[in-house]
Design an enzyme around this catalytic site. Structure first.
Site, PDB file in Angstrom:
ATOM      1  N   LYS A  41      48.672  26.007  34.215  1.00  0.00           N
ATOM      2  CA  LYS A  41      48.339  27.323  33.681  1.00  0.00           C
ATOM      3  C   LYS A  41      49.601  28.161  33.506  1.00  0.00           C
ATOM      4  O   LYS A  41      50.532  28.081  34.318  1.00  0.00           O
ATOM      5  CB  LYS A  41      47.350  28.015  34.626  1.00  0.00           C
ATOM      6  CG  LYS A  41      46.766  29.319  34.089  1.00  0.00           C
ATOM      7  CD  LYS A  41      45.736  29.872  35.062  1.00  0.00           C
ATOM      8  CE  LYS A  41      45.136  31.183  34.571  1.00  0.00           C
ATOM      9  NZ  LYS A  41      44.124  31.722  35.516  1.00  0.00           N
ATOM     10  N   SER A  88      39.699  33.012  33.579  1.00  0.00           N
ATOM     11  CA  SER A  88      40.888  33.122  32.746  1.00  0.00           C
ATOM     12  C   SER A  88      41.635  31.800  32.550  1.00  0.00           C
ATOM     13  O   SER A  88      42.493  31.700  31.682  1.00  0.00           O
ATOM     14  CB  SER A  88      41.854  34.142  33.364  1.00  0.00           C
ATOM     15  OG  SER A  88      42.336  33.672  34.630  1.00  0.00           O
ATOM     16  N   SER A  92      38.170  32.592  38.089  1.00  0.00           N
ATOM     17  CA  SER A  92      38.956  32.118  36.948  1.00  0.00           C
ATOM     18  C   SER A  92      39.208  30.623  36.898  1.00  0.00           C
ATOM     19  O   SER A  92      39.678  30.114  35.883  1.00  0.00           O
ATOM     20  CB  SER A  92      40.299  32.857  36.892  1.00  0.00           C
ATOM     21  OG  SER A  92      40.109  34.165  36.421  1.00  0.00           O
TER      22      SER A  92
END
Length: 370
Positions: free
Chosen positions: A71, A146, A170
């Site tokens: 990420k 997210s 997330s």
């Protein structure tokens, strides 16, 4: 993209049997990323850096030279860490996050910076300065957020496994949306050092994989006490992989009464009830419990998370790193224009809300109560 179908455990076994090399697997993964025209799961990737790491990879190591997507808010030495924001577009990390250092030590190869909601603020994958992430199973639907890019990459077979971060869902929510496994570890199990902070008392790095077995393998690699993180738990790391497949007979499972309300979608309620029935049939002991503050959880989360975000994101001012507004007439204008031009609308909303609940006269009414 079918070329990297299969689990982390399966690829680990193939590498150990020398059916292919880490470099070949890196190339297969990079080719799959380049061929993907649907998901926008990656902001960037560096094939050559991954190939250099693959040349030194030990296939006898726990991760055996397997490429892992990361990420875009987890620092990787020499690679951009933009948090999917215009504000950090020019930034490249001068160090590895502890999770990345441990990943490399276990034989993993960071490959690709996955898309996300900007600064991890969002639940849809639509709040990125680098475009919307698409759900590979239904491109007209959101992938969740997210950690949208990590979930979409694993689900679309452009990543064997990925790291995400979870503040208020997330990892777990996009994993659910994309049909993969996502785990938010217990706070303190995985070091936060090198994770760009959203809400420091809530953030955790965790695995996003195709199977529970893969999640256990990846979590094992990145767990452990870290003196660089004051909230890191000084506890031994269990052998998660060895714990798989055990009988659940006698396991006590709490069933919160407040979670079974008329507000749930019927399909969700049915799926949860089916899981409860399956656990009961396997010998688990179901215990009804009460979580009386459940109705206040979301409100408390948004107050605490936004307050911490307001504090944490104050460091992005155009002075030390990242974007800097040009031709600013003085420091105040430099700060305000840099942040106005760099942050997206969702990040600005959360900073404003967090600043409000921390302000004089409102701190006790909101933040202290939360």
């Amino acid at each position: 993209m079918s070329s990297i179908q299969g689990t982390l455990a399966q690829w680990r076994d193939r590498l150990r049997r020398k059916e292919l090399s880490p470099a070949e697997l890196v190339n297969l993964t990079a080719d799959a990323i380049e061929a993907d025209r649907t998901t926008n799961a990656y902001i960037s990737f560096d094939r050559e850096a991954a190939l250099r790491a693959a040349a030194a990879a030990d296939t006898a190591s726990p991760l055996a030279g397997i490429p892992i997507a990361v990420k875009d808010n987890i620092n990787v030495l020499g690679q951009p860490t933009r948090c999917a924001s215009r504000l950090l577009a020019p930034y490249a990390s001068p160090y590895d996050a502890t999770s990345i250092r441990l990943l490399k030590a276990a034989g993993g190869i960071p490959l690709g910076r996955t898309n996300m909601d900007e600064f991890a603020m969002g639940a849809s994958g639509e709040n990125s300065a680098y475009g919307v992430t698409r759900n590979p199973n239904a491109p007209d639907h959101i992938p969740g957020g997210s950690s949208s890019g990590s979930a979409a990459a694993v689900a679309s077979a452009t990543a064997i496994a990925a790291l995400g971060s979870d503040t208020g869902g997330s990892i777990r929510q996009p994993a659910g949306h994309c049909g993969i496994v996502g785990l938010k570890p217990t706070y303190g199990r995985v070091s936060r050092y090198g994770l760009v902070a959203f809400a420091s008392s809530l953030d955790q790095i965790g695995p996003m994989t195709r199977t529970v077995e893969d999640a256990a393998i990846l979590l094992q690699a990145i767990s452990g006490h870290d003196p660089k993180d004051s909230t890191s738990a000084d506890e031994p790391v269990p052998d998660f992989e060895a714990a798989l497949g055990r009988d659940v007979k006698g396991l006590k499972v709490g069933i919160p009464a407040e979670y079974f309300t008329s507000g749930n979608h019927p399909g969700i309620s049915e799926a949860v009830q089916n899981t409860v029935k399956q656990l009961e049939s396997l010998g688990a002991e179901l215990v009804e419990i009460s979580l009386p503050h459940a109705d206040a959880v979301v409100a408390a989360y948004y107050i605490i998370a936004c307050a911490e975000a307001s504090s944490n994101l104050s460091r992005f001012d155009g002075v030390r790193y990242g974007k800097r507004a040009e031709d600013a007439a003085g420091l105040v204008e430099l700060f305000s224009r840099t942040r106005e031009e760099g942050f997206g609308p969702e990040v600005k909303r959360r900073i404003i809300l967090g600043t409000y609940v921390l302000s004089s006269g409102y701190y006790d009414a909101y933040y202290s109560r939360a």
